[in-house]
Write an enzyme that holds these catalytic residues in place. Structure first.
Site, PDB file in Angstrom:
ATOM      1  CD  GLU A   1     -38.031  31.329  22.557  1.00  0.00           C
ATOM      2  OE1 GLU A   1     -38.106  30.944  21.366  1.00  0.00           O
ATOM      3  OE2 GLU A   1     -37.156  32.105  22.970  1.00  0.00           O
TER       4      GLU A   1
ATOM      5  CB  ALA B   1     -38.360  29.320  14.516  1.00  0.00           C
TER       6      ALA B   1
HETATM    7  N1  DAK Z   1     -38.162  23.289  11.676  1.00  0.00           N
HETATM    8  C1  DAK Z   1     -38.402  22.715  10.493  1.00  0.00           C
HETATM    9  N2  DAK Z   1     -38.847  21.467  10.346  1.00  0.00           N
HETATM   10  C2  DAK Z   1     -39.047  20.742  11.463  1.00  0.00           C
HETATM   11  C3  DAK Z   1     -38.811  21.274  12.743  1.00  0.00           C
HETATM   12  C4  DAK Z   1     -38.354  22.620  12.834  1.00  0.00           C
HETATM   13  N3  DAK Z   1     -38.148  23.252  14.006  1.00  0.00           N
HETATM   14  N4  DAK Z   1     -39.099  20.320  13.656  1.00  0.00           N
HETATM   15  C5  DAK Z   1     -39.502  19.240  12.959  1.00  0.00           C
HETATM   16  N5  DAK Z   1     -39.468  19.492  11.638  1.00  0.00           N
HETATM   17  C6  DAK Z   1     -39.815  18.602  10.535  1.00  0.00           C
HETATM   18  C7  DAK Z   1     -38.676  17.632  10.240  1.00  0.00           C
HETATM   19  O1  DAK Z   1     -37.720  18.230   9.420  1.00  0.00           O
HETATM   20  C8  DAK Z   1     -39.438  16.528   9.540  1.00  0.00           C
HETATM   21  O2  DAK Z   1     -39.724  16.921   8.230  1.00  0.00           O
HETATM   22  P1  DAK Z   1     -39.409  15.952   6.953  1.00  0.00           P
HETATM   23  O3  DAK Z   1     -37.959  15.619   7.091  1.00  0.00           O
HETATM   24  O4  DAK Z   1     -40.318  14.763   7.208  1.00  0.00           O
HETATM   25  O5  DAK Z   1     -39.773  16.775   5.790  1.00  0.00           O
HETATM   26  C9  DAK Z   1     -40.751  16.485  10.304  1.00  0.00           C
HETATM   27  O6  DAK Z   1     -40.892  17.759  10.913  1.00  0.00           O
HETATM   28  C10 DAK Z   1     -40.766  15.440  11.379  1.00  0.00           C
HETATM   29  O7  DAK Z   1     -39.615  15.617  12.198  1.00  0.00           O
HETATM   30  P2  DAK Z   1     -38.590  14.427  12.536  1.00  0.00           P
HETATM   31  O8  DAK Z   1     -38.473  13.476  11.405  1.00  0.00           O
HETATM   32  O9  DAK Z   1     -37.350  15.050  13.037  1.00  0.00           O
HETATM   33  O10 DAK Z   1     -39.407  13.709  13.711  1.00  0.00           O
HETATM   34  P3  DAK Z   1     -38.874  13.015  15.037  1.00  0.00           P
HETATM   35  O11 DAK Z   1     -40.073  12.435  15.692  1.00  0.00           O
HETATM   36  O12 DAK Z   1     -37.708  12.131  14.746  1.00  0.00           O
HETATM   37  O13 DAK Z   1     -38.313  14.218  15.949  1.00  0.00           O
HETATM   38  C11 DAK Z   1     -38.347  16.438  16.966  1.00  0.00           C
HETATM   39  C12 DAK Z   1     -39.160  15.238  16.388  1.00  0.00           C
HETATM   40  C13 DAK Z   1     -39.342  17.537  17.268  1.00  0.00           C
HETATM   41  C14 DAK Z   1     -37.656  15.985  18.269  1.00  0.00           C
HETATM   42  C15 DAK Z   1     -37.282  16.864  15.939  1.00  0.00           C
HETATM   43  O14 DAK Z   1     -37.915  17.098  14.689  1.00  0.00           O
HETATM   44  C16 DAK Z   1     -36.552  18.102  16.327  1.00  0.00           C
HETATM   45  O15 DAK Z   1     -35.615  18.041  17.124  1.00  0.00           O
HETATM   46  N6  DAK Z   1     -36.953  19.244  15.757  1.00  0.00           N
HETATM   47  C17 DAK Z   1     -36.221  20.501  15.921  1.00  0.00           C
HETATM   48  C18 DAK Z   1     -36.453  21.101  17.292  1.00  0.00           C
HETATM   49  C19 DAK Z   1     -35.670  22.380  17.431  1.00  0.00           C
HETATM   50  O16 DAK Z   1     -34.429  22.404  17.356  1.00  0.00           O
HETATM   51  N7  DAK Z   1     -36.381  23.493  17.674  1.00  0.00           N
HETATM   52  C20 DAK Z   1     -35.763  24.819  17.817  1.00  0.00           C
HETATM   53  C21 DAK Z   1     -35.747  25.495  16.463  1.00  0.00           C
HETATM   54  S1  DAK Z   1     -34.965  27.103  16.555  1.00  0.00           S
HETATM   55  C22 DAK Z   1     -36.794  34.533  16.401  1.00  0.00           C
HETATM   56  C23 DAK Z   1     -36.975  34.138  17.707  1.00  0.00           C
HETATM   57  C24 DAK Z   1     -37.030  32.775  18.010  1.00  0.00           C
HETATM   58  C25 DAK Z   1     -36.857  31.837  17.016  1.00  0.00           C
HETATM   59  C26 DAK Z   1     -36.711  32.248  15.710  1.00  0.00           C
HETATM   60  C27 DAK Z   1     -36.670  33.607  15.386  1.00  0.00           C
HETATM   61  N8  DAK Z   1     -36.675  35.964  16.089  1.00  0.00           N
HETATM   62  C28 DAK Z   1     -36.581  36.912  17.183  1.00  0.00           C
HETATM   63  C29 DAK Z   1     -36.674  36.407  14.734  1.00  0.00           C
HETATM   64  C30 DAK Z   1     -36.896  30.424  17.367  1.00  0.00           C
HETATM   65  C31 DAK Z   1     -35.950  29.571  16.948  1.00  0.00           C
HETATM   66  C32 DAK Z   1     -36.204  28.125  17.092  1.00  0.00           C
HETATM   67  O17 DAK Z   1     -37.224  27.683  17.561  1.00  0.00           O
END
Ligand code: DAK
Length: 258
Positions: free
Chosen positions: A112, A66
């Site tokens: 998910e 997300a």
């Molecule tokens: N959200 C927003 N932006 C993201 C992102 C994310 N999850 N993942 C990547 N990006 C963006 C980065 O911010 C970056 O943007 P700029 O800075 O260039 O503007 C661009 O994508 C490239 O990412 P990186 O520069 O970080 O690239 P790397 O190759 O170094 O790393 C990575 C790639 C995928 C390992 C890293 O970006 C990363 O760790 N991303 C976050 C992964 C993460 O933590 N995912 C979980 C998010 S929480 C819900 C139920 C479920 C959810 C929500 C609501 N409800 C019931 C309402 C779910 C929650 C989640 O998923």
């Protein structure tokens, strides 16, 4: 509805391909993506020309979760009231079979999304994980439940508590991924598999899916009863008569979907 962040295609007869298309953000699932996804899946599920759906991202990312930037300021009440879950729910609730074709990152809500599908095809570069703990939250779109029911308590705990990530090969070994293919062919293989499912008796495919999913939600006795009810119901369809007649006549069946 015009889509900004997803693309819907019909690569072969009976198959819809839904592509997440927010490449610069690694297909991070913001509210708009999830709303479009919900709309697409609800429409495709009603479309009689569609018998199987493939959900994919791009080679680098299925979806990195997300959208963290969108969520950071939200309150509990806002998270609860915003229609975030519609996207995941529409994928999980589809009556038709859904194949996830995963390459690159499938993290958090992205993983998910894959777990909500019925079959998972991965490229060799796929990485699966639930890194929410790093953000001070937990999986909220089924990760703890679907993983625990699929791979059991211990691996799930490690993934959810300690951000253990799985390669495609590991995910396949743990039963989370059906097949792993080279990057060049994983999507074609997913579409090929979807075409095969699309060529089968549509109601039987849907009922079979329903029966298998019921196993996750019910005690064994209720599941067996539900399966039997669906089994009997299929004897009221033209396709059951056709399938059995075709077997006796040693010819290929012609499915009508009724
Ligand atoms: N959200 C927003 N932006 C993201 C992102 C994310 N999850 N993942 C990547 N990006 C963006 C980065 O911010 C970056 O943007 P700029 O800075 O260039 O503007 C661009 O994508 C490239 O990412 P990186 O520069 O970080 O690239 P790397 O190759 O170094 O790393 C990575 C790639 C995928 C390992 C890293 O970006 C990363 O760790 N991303 C976050 C992964 C993460 O933590 N995912 C979980 C998010 S929480 C819900 C139920 C479920 C959810 C929500 C609501 N409800 C019931 C309402 C779910 C929650 C989640 O998923």
């Amino acid at each position: 509805m015009d889509y900004e962040y997803i693309v819907v295609e019909r690569p072969v007869e009976g198959v819809a391909l839904v592509r997440l298309n927010r490449p610069k953000q690694y297909n991070a699932l913001n509210l708009q993506v999830l709303t479009e996804l919900a709309h697409a899946f609800e429409s495709l599920d009603k479309d009689e020309g569609v018998r199987a759906i493939v959900l994919t991202g791009n080679d680098k990312a299925f979806a990195a979760g997300a959208d963290i930037k969108e969520m950071i300021t939200r309150t509990s009440a806002e998270m609860k009231s915003a229609p975030f879950v519609a996207g995941w729910d529409a994928v999980a609730m589809a009556r038709k079979p859904v194949i996830a074709a995963v390459s690159g990152y499938a993290l958090g809500g992205g993983a998910e999304l894959a777990w909500a599908c019925d079959i998972i095809i991965a490229s060799e570069t796929a990485v699966f994980g639930q890194p929410e703990i790093n953000l001070g939250i937990i999986p909220g779109a089924g990760g703890t439940q679907r993983l625990a029911r699929t791979v059991g308590k211990y691996l799930t705990m490690e993934m959810v508590l300690n951000d253990r990530r799985l390669t495609a090969e590991e995910a396949a070994r743990f039963g989370l991924v059906n097949h792993v293919y080279p990057l060049a062919s994983y999507l074609d293989e997913a579409i090929k598999l979807a075409a095969k499912l699309a060529s089968r008796a549509p109601l039987a495919v849907q009922y079979a899916k329903e029966a298998v999913l019921f196993a996750f939600e019910s005690p064994l006795r209720a599941g067996l009863q539900h399966e039997r009810l669906l089994f009997y119901t299929l004897f009221g369809t033209e396709d059951q008569k056709e399938g059995m007649q075709a077997f006796i006549e040693k010819r290929a069946p012609e499915w009508k979907g009724r």
